[in-house]
Design a protein around this motif. Structure first.
Motif, PDB file in Angstrom:
ATOM      1  N   VAL A   1      21.253  93.099  26.612  1.00 21.50           N
ATOM      2  CA  VAL A   1      20.061  93.610  26.075  1.00 21.50           C
ATOM      3  C   VAL A   1      19.627  94.801  26.544  1.00 21.50           C
ATOM      4  CG1 VAL A   1      18.392  92.141  27.464  1.00 21.50           C
ATOM      5  CG2 VAL A   1      17.694  93.331  25.213  1.00 21.50           C
ATOM      6  N   ALA A   2      19.248  95.906  25.938  1.00 22.30           N
ATOM      7  CA  ALA A   2      18.806  97.194  26.631  1.00 22.30           C
ATOM      8  C   ALA A   2      17.270  97.421  26.214  1.00 22.30           C
ATOM      9  CB  ALA A   2      19.703  98.195  25.918  1.00 22.30           C
TER      10      ALA A   2
ATOM     11  N   ALA B   1      18.831  79.779  21.144  1.00 18.49           N
ATOM     12  CA  ALA B   1      17.702  79.859  21.981  1.00 18.49           C
ATOM     13  C   ALA B   1      16.835  81.371  22.005  1.00 18.49           C
ATOM     14  CB  ALA B   1      17.972  79.834  23.625  1.00 18.49           C
ATOM     15  N   ARG B   2      15.626  81.541  22.024  1.00 16.20           N
ATOM     16  CA  ARG B   2      15.029  82.473  21.961  1.00 16.20           C
ATOM     17  C   ARG B   2      14.928  83.126  23.347  1.00 16.20           C
ATOM     18  NH1 ARG B   2      11.115  85.688  18.931  1.00 16.20           N
ATOM     19  NH2 ARG B   2       9.623  86.843  20.643  1.00 16.20           N
ATOM     20  N   VAL B   3      15.505  84.123  23.883  1.00 15.58           N
ATOM     21  CA  VAL B   3      15.041  84.646  25.260  1.00 15.58           C
ATOM     22  C   VAL B   3      14.209  85.685  25.201  1.00 15.58           C
ATOM     23  CG1 VAL B   3      16.385  85.606  27.427  1.00 15.58           C
ATOM     24  CG2 VAL B   3      17.653  84.017  25.711  1.00 15.58           C
ATOM     25  N   GLU B   4      13.042  85.692  26.137  1.00 13.13           N
ATOM     26  CA  GLU B   4      12.119  86.715  26.119  1.00 13.13           C
ATOM     27  C   GLU B   4      12.009  87.286  27.522  1.00 13.13           C
ATOM     28  OE1 GLU B   4       9.053  84.552  23.128  1.00 13.13           O
ATOM     29  OE2 GLU B   4       8.539  84.499  25.098  1.00 13.13           O
ATOM     30  N   ILE B   5      12.024  88.892  27.378  1.00 12.95           N
ATOM     31  CA  ILE B   5      12.196  89.452  28.614  1.00 12.95           C
ATOM     32  C   ILE B   5      11.107  90.397  28.729  1.00 12.95           C
ATOM     33  CG2 ILE B   5      13.768  91.114  29.879  1.00 12.95           C
ATOM     34  CD1 ILE B   5      15.329  89.595  27.047  1.00 12.95           C
ATOM     35  N   ASP B   6      10.318  90.443  30.125  1.00 13.95           N
ATOM     36  CA  ASP B   6       9.023  90.978  30.256  1.00 13.95           C
ATOM     37  C   ASP B   6       9.420  91.937  31.504  1.00 13.95           C
ATOM     38  OD1 ASP B   6       6.741  92.546  29.708  1.00 13.95           O
ATOM     39  OD2 ASP B   6       5.513  90.565  30.042  1.00 13.95           O
TER      40      ASP B   6
ATOM     41  N   ARG C   1      19.749  96.114  30.843  1.00 14.43           N
ATOM     42  CA  ARG C   1      20.107  97.430  31.060  1.00 14.43           C
ATOM     43  C   ARG C   1      19.052  98.448  30.563  1.00 14.43           C
ATOM     44  NH1 ARG C   1      26.407  98.549  30.643  1.00 14.43           N
ATOM     45  NH2 ARG C   1      26.149  97.686  28.344  1.00 14.43           N
ATOM     46  N   HIS C   2      19.108  99.608  30.973  1.00 10.90           N
ATOM     47  CA  HIS C   2      18.136 100.698  30.415  1.00 10.90           C
ATOM     48  C   HIS C   2      18.833 101.032  29.368  1.00 10.90           C
ATOM     49  CE1 HIS C   2      15.424 104.209  31.061  1.00 10.90           C
ATOM     50  NE2 HIS C   2      16.405 104.805  30.482  1.00 10.90           N
ATOM     51  N   TYR C   3      18.239 101.430  28.200  1.00  4.18           N
ATOM     52  CA  TYR C   3      18.392 101.941  26.984  1.00  4.18           C
ATOM     53  C   TYR C   3      18.334 103.626  27.000  1.00  4.18           C
ATOM     54  CZ  TYR C   3      17.396 103.599  22.075  1.00  4.18           C
ATOM     55  OH  TYR C   3      17.522 104.349  20.771  1.00  4.18           O
ATOM     56  N   PHE C   4      19.318 104.286  26.401  1.00  2.74           N
ATOM     57  CA  PHE C   4      18.986 105.658  26.266  1.00  2.74           C
ATOM     58  C   PHE C   4      18.843 105.891  24.873  1.00  2.74           C
ATOM     59  CE2 PHE C   4      21.773 105.355  30.393  1.00  2.74           C
ATOM     60  CZ  PHE C   4      20.726 106.006  31.052  1.00  2.74           C
ATOM     61  N   SER C   5      19.730 105.397  24.068  1.00  2.00           N
ATOM     62  CA  SER C   5      19.902 106.036  22.443  1.00  2.00           C
ATOM     63  C   SER C   5      20.552 104.916  21.748  1.00  2.00           C
ATOM     64  CB  SER C   5      20.310 107.473  22.250  1.00  2.00           C
ATOM     65  OG  SER C   5      21.678 107.460  22.339  1.00  2.00           O
TER      66      SER C   5
ATOM     67  N   PRO D   1       8.592  94.784  26.490  1.00  2.00           N
ATOM     68  CA  PRO D   1       8.983  93.495  26.288  1.00  2.00           C
ATOM     69  C   PRO D   1      10.103  93.510  25.202  1.00  2.00           C
ATOM     70  CG  PRO D   1       6.635  93.524  26.544  1.00  2.00           C
ATOM     71  CD  PRO D   1       6.984  94.844  26.276  1.00  2.00           C
ATOM     72  N   GLN D   2      10.945  92.448  25.143  1.00  2.00           N
ATOM     73  CA  GLN D   2      11.884  92.326  24.082  1.00  2.00           C
ATOM     74  C   GLN D   2      12.239  90.957  23.962  1.00  2.00           C
ATOM     75  OE1 GLN D   2      14.446  95.965  23.822  1.00  2.00           O
ATOM     76  NE2 GLN D   2      15.988  94.479  22.566  1.00  2.00           N
ATOM     77  N   ALA D   3      12.655  90.365  22.932  1.00  4.89           N
ATOM     78  CA  ALA D   3      13.333  89.226  22.834  1.00  4.89           C
ATOM     79  C   ALA D   3      14.471  89.171  21.983  1.00  4.89           C
ATOM     80  CB  ALA D   3      12.334  88.158  21.781  1.00  4.89           C
ATOM     81  N   ILE D   4      15.229  88.261  22.473  1.00  3.03           N
ATOM     82  CA  ILE D   4      16.650  88.132  21.600  1.00  3.03           C
ATOM     83  C   ILE D   4      17.064  86.900  21.335  1.00  3.03           C
ATOM     84  CG2 ILE D   4      17.554  90.128  22.907  1.00  3.03           C
ATOM     85  CD1 ILE D   4      19.378  88.460  24.688  1.00  3.03           C
ATOM     86  N   SER D   5      17.762  86.643  20.289  1.00  6.68           N
ATOM     87  CA  SER D   5      18.385  85.238  20.106  1.00  6.68           C
ATOM     88  C   SER D   5      19.821  85.032  20.711  1.00  6.68           C
ATOM     89  CB  SER D   5      18.705  85.150  18.659  1.00  6.68           C
ATOM     90  OG  SER D   5      17.480  85.049  17.950  1.00  6.68           O
TER      91      SER D   5
END
Length: 286
Positions: free
Chosen positions: A127-128, A78-83, A31-35, A91-95
């Motif tokens: 993830v935001a 797992a390491r998930v990568e988002i682009d 989703r879209h991050y605001f703050s 881009p961002q990565a999460i576990s």
């Protein structure tokens, strides 16, 4: 003979959306991050590139639930990568921890109907994503943008945070500088103060800059931005964050070229204007 993933999804698609996601092992909502203090936008972001490092499987986008779903990831961390191919978001990565749901999957693939197999539910990480400089702001958006430099060199992968407000209380907006050192900070909570005359629409806000330490900087340069980006970078604890990023002193330079230096050894505040997108380049000091 085992059914294919397509057949498995065909069975699931004849049931509810929840049933369709339930046949998977990991379903990611983006989703879209605001703050830092606000909930992300309610709707999920489509058309993203989502990968799990070391795995060939690509996720299935489920429009009605807003999830990127994986069916066959092996259990474990797992390491998930988002682009974002369009460049709207950073881009961002999460576990994430993938549960072991092989018994359920085997039962479903071996039969035309679901069997009552006990097991853990799918993982549903969220993830935001922060907007990137290429996001495309609407008119009258309160924002800061510019480039972070050390001398003549742009600095990618730096953590930026700015003190702001939301609903009259304190809040923080955090982001990263992109591959080219550029940044965008959108400040949706800033509003005109009509309790004074004339109404105040310009405010000084404290800006914090942390740059990658040498090992991380080298990895970003050699491995690529997303590949080297720390997972869960915006939720790191203080010790882990400080092991990867160093706080830095800086000065600011506005769009007119006017320098805003340190005062009495303190970093200058960032001046934000409600309804305006303001350019402020950040120049690191030794």
């Amino acid at each position: 003979m085992r059914a294919s993933s397509d057949n498995l999804l065909a069975w699931a698609a004849t049931h509810s959306p929840d049933r369709r996601t339930a046949v998977g092992v990991l379903a990611l909502r983006v989703r879209h991050y605001f703050s830092d203090g606000a909930e992300p936008a309610p709707s999920s972001l489509p058309d993203l590139r989502v990968r799990v490092r070391g795995q060939a499987e690509l996720p299935l986008w489920h429009a009605s639930s807003g999830l990127y779903g994986f069916l066959r990831l092996p259990p474990g961390e797992a390491r998930v990568e988002i682009d974002d191919p369009s460049g709207r978001y950073l881009p961002q990565a999460i576990s994430a921890v993938v549960p072991d749901r092989r018994a359920l999957r085997d039962a479903l693939e071996a039969a035309a109907a679901a069997a009552a197999i006990a097991g853990p539910p799918p993982a549903y990480p969220q993830v935001a994503l922060r907007p990137a400089p290429g996001f495309g702001l609407s008119p009258a958006t309160c924002a800061l943008w510019g480039v972070l430099r050390e001398g003549s060199r742009a600095v990618p992968g730096a953590l930026l945070s700015i003190a702001t407000v939301r609903d009259g209380g304190p809040d923080t907006v955090s982001t990263l500088t992109g591959r080219d050192g550029s940044y965008l900070i959108v400040l949706p909570g800033e509003v005109i103060n009509r309790g004074v005359t004339p109404p105040q629409r310009r405010f000084d806000r404290a800006l914090t800059v942390r740059t990658p330490r040498p090992a991380l900087a080298a990895a970003l340069a050699s491995q690529g931005f997303l590949a080297a980006l720390p997972a869960d970078v915006f939720s790191l604890g203080a010790a882990d964050r400080d092991a990867l990023f160093a706080p830095r002193n800086f000065q600011l330079r506005d769009a007119a070229g006017l320098l805003h230096p340190q005062q009495a050894g303190q970093n200058p505040p960032a001046s934000v204007s409600v309804g305006q997108s303001v350019r402020l380049d950040i120049e690191l000091l030794p």
